[in-house]
Scaffold this motif. Sequence first.
Motif, short mmCIF file in Angstrom:
data_model
loop_
_atom_site.label_atom_id
_atom_site.label_comp_id
_atom_site.label_asym_id
_atom_site.label_seq_id
_atom_site.Cartn_x
_atom_site.Cartn_y
_atom_site.Cartn_z
N GLY A 39 0.83 -1.21 0.00
CA GLY A 39 0.00 0.00 0.00
C GLY A 39 0.86 1.25 0.00
N ASN A 40 0.36 2.31 0.64
CA ASN A 40 1.06 3.60 0.65
C ASN A 40 1.72 3.93 1.99
N ILE A 41 1.66 2.99 2.95
CA ILE A 41 2.21 3.26 4.28
C ILE A 41 3.55 2.54 4.41
N LYS A 42 4.62 3.29 4.68
CA LYS A 42 5.95 2.71 4.78
C LYS A 42 6.02 1.77 5.99
N PHE A 43 6.64 0.62 5.76
CA PHE A 43 6.78 -0.41 6.79
C PHE A 43 8.28 -0.67 6.99
N TYR A 44 8.83 -0.10 8.08
CA TYR A 44 10.27 -0.14 8.29
C TYR A 44 10.75 -1.41 8.98
N THR A 45 11.89 -1.89 8.49
CA THR A 45 12.62 -2.97 9.14
C THR A 45 14.04 -2.44 9.39
N PRO A 46 14.86 -3.12 10.20
CA PRO A 46 16.20 -2.60 10.49
C PRO A 46 17.03 -2.26 9.25
N SER A 47 16.88 -3.03 8.17
CA SER A 47 17.69 -2.77 6.96
C SER A 47 17.33 -1.44 6.30
N ASP A 48 16.16 -0.88 6.61
CA ASP A 48 15.75 0.41 6.03
C ASP A 48 16.34 1.60 6.80
N ILE A 49 16.87 1.33 7.98
CA ILE A 49 17.38 2.42 8.83
C ILE A 49 18.89 2.49 8.62
N SER A 50 19.32 3.54 7.91
CA SER A 50 20.69 3.59 7.38
C SER A 50 21.59 4.64 8.03
N GLY A 51 21.08 5.34 9.04
CA GLY A 51 21.89 6.38 9.66
C GLY A 51 21.50 7.77 9.23
N ARG A 52 20.53 7.87 8.33
CA ARG A 52 20.00 9.18 7.95
C ARG A 52 19.21 9.76 9.11
N LYS A 77 4.87 11.39 12.56
CA LYS A 77 5.94 12.31 12.21
C LYS A 77 6.61 12.85 13.47
N GLY A 78 7.95 12.79 13.49
CA GLY A 78 8.70 13.26 14.65
C GLY A 78 9.06 12.16 15.64
N ASP A 79 8.40 11.00 15.54
CA ASP A 79 8.74 9.87 16.42
C ASP A 79 10.12 9.33 16.04
N ILE A 80 10.79 8.73 17.01
CA ILE A 80 12.07 8.07 16.77
C ILE A 80 11.83 6.57 16.69
N LEU A 81 12.37 5.95 15.63
CA LEU A 81 12.35 4.50 15.52
C LEU A 81 13.73 3.98 15.93
N PHE A 82 13.72 3.01 16.84
CA PHE A 82 14.95 2.50 17.46
C PHE A 82 14.99 0.98 17.28
N VAL A 83 16.08 0.48 16.68
CA VAL A 83 16.22 -0.97 16.50
C VAL A 83 16.68 -1.57 17.83
N GLY A 84 15.81 -2.40 18.41
CA GLY A 84 16.10 -2.97 19.72
C GLY A 84 16.41 -4.46 19.70
N ILE A 85 16.35 -5.07 18.52
CA ILE A 85 16.68 -6.49 18.38
C ILE A 85 17.61 -6.65 17.20
N GLY A 86 18.72 -7.33 17.42
CA GLY A 86 19.68 -7.55 16.33
C GLY A 86 20.73 -6.47 16.30
N THR A 87 20.66 -5.59 15.30
CA THR A 87 21.63 -4.49 15.18
C THR A 87 21.19 -3.36 16.11
N ILE A 88 21.52 -3.50 17.38
CA ILE A 88 21.04 -2.58 18.42
C ILE A 88 21.48 -1.14 18.16
N GLY A 89 20.53 -0.22 18.32
CA GLY A 89 20.87 1.20 18.36
C GLY A 89 20.72 1.96 17.06
N LYS A 90 20.39 1.29 15.95
CA LYS A 90 20.13 2.04 14.72
C LYS A 90 18.87 2.87 14.93
N VAL A 91 18.92 4.14 14.55
CA VAL A 91 17.80 5.04 14.79
C VAL A 91 17.50 5.90 13.57
N GLY A 92 16.29 6.45 13.55
CA GLY A 92 15.89 7.39 12.52
C GLY A 92 14.62 8.08 12.97
#
Length: 199
Positions: A39-52, A77-92
């Motif tokens: 659909g039109n709603i982005k669905f993020y996984t850890p691989s989508d969080i690249s340090g931007r 909008k404005g929320d922080i997404l934080f990877v908490g399983i696997g590659t810990i600490g990736k954020v966006g």
Amino acid sequence: FAVTNGLSANVPIYPLGSFITDIATGTTPPTSKKEYFNGNIKFYTPSDISGRLYLANSERTLTKKAIEDKKARVFHKGDILFVGIGTIGKVGIVNDEIVSSNQQITGFTLNDSLLLPEYAFYFLHYHKEIAASEQSKTTLAIVNQEKIANIPIPVPTISQQREMVGHMNHMREKIDVLYNQSIECRRKALKNFETQIFE
């Protein structure tokens, strides 16, 4: 100097949870339900969080039906997404009105009158080892909601945070320019080399 959990700073240090007004962990809709995907709603996984700083594209997307059926968690909008399983600490930082994520990611909203999402991003991004120190000592590294709330963060005044964010943004822009210039120089050098050898 303030000292908390081995972290020292010349500004007060607080648990991140002191500034979190809402927190939730993502979930994946049943993959057997094709009507929930593409659909039109982005669905993020850890691989989508690249340090931007601001999240851009996601490989997978969801439909409104997945949200309406409460099969996916919504972040704003404005929320922080934080990877908490696997590659810990990736954020966006979420840059769309609504997005979703899988269960490896926890999203949280900050009281931005006290802690800017951009400042929190830079701190968490460049100090992953502090977030990682909160992980559970299990086979799979996990930093759950409670542990995210316990992450210590030095918190200067809002005006200082804005100044620091502006400085970091400027430095990142310069890095991007230099990186693009290096790619162009490499391309020209390769072309020149090939011209000398093959022509």
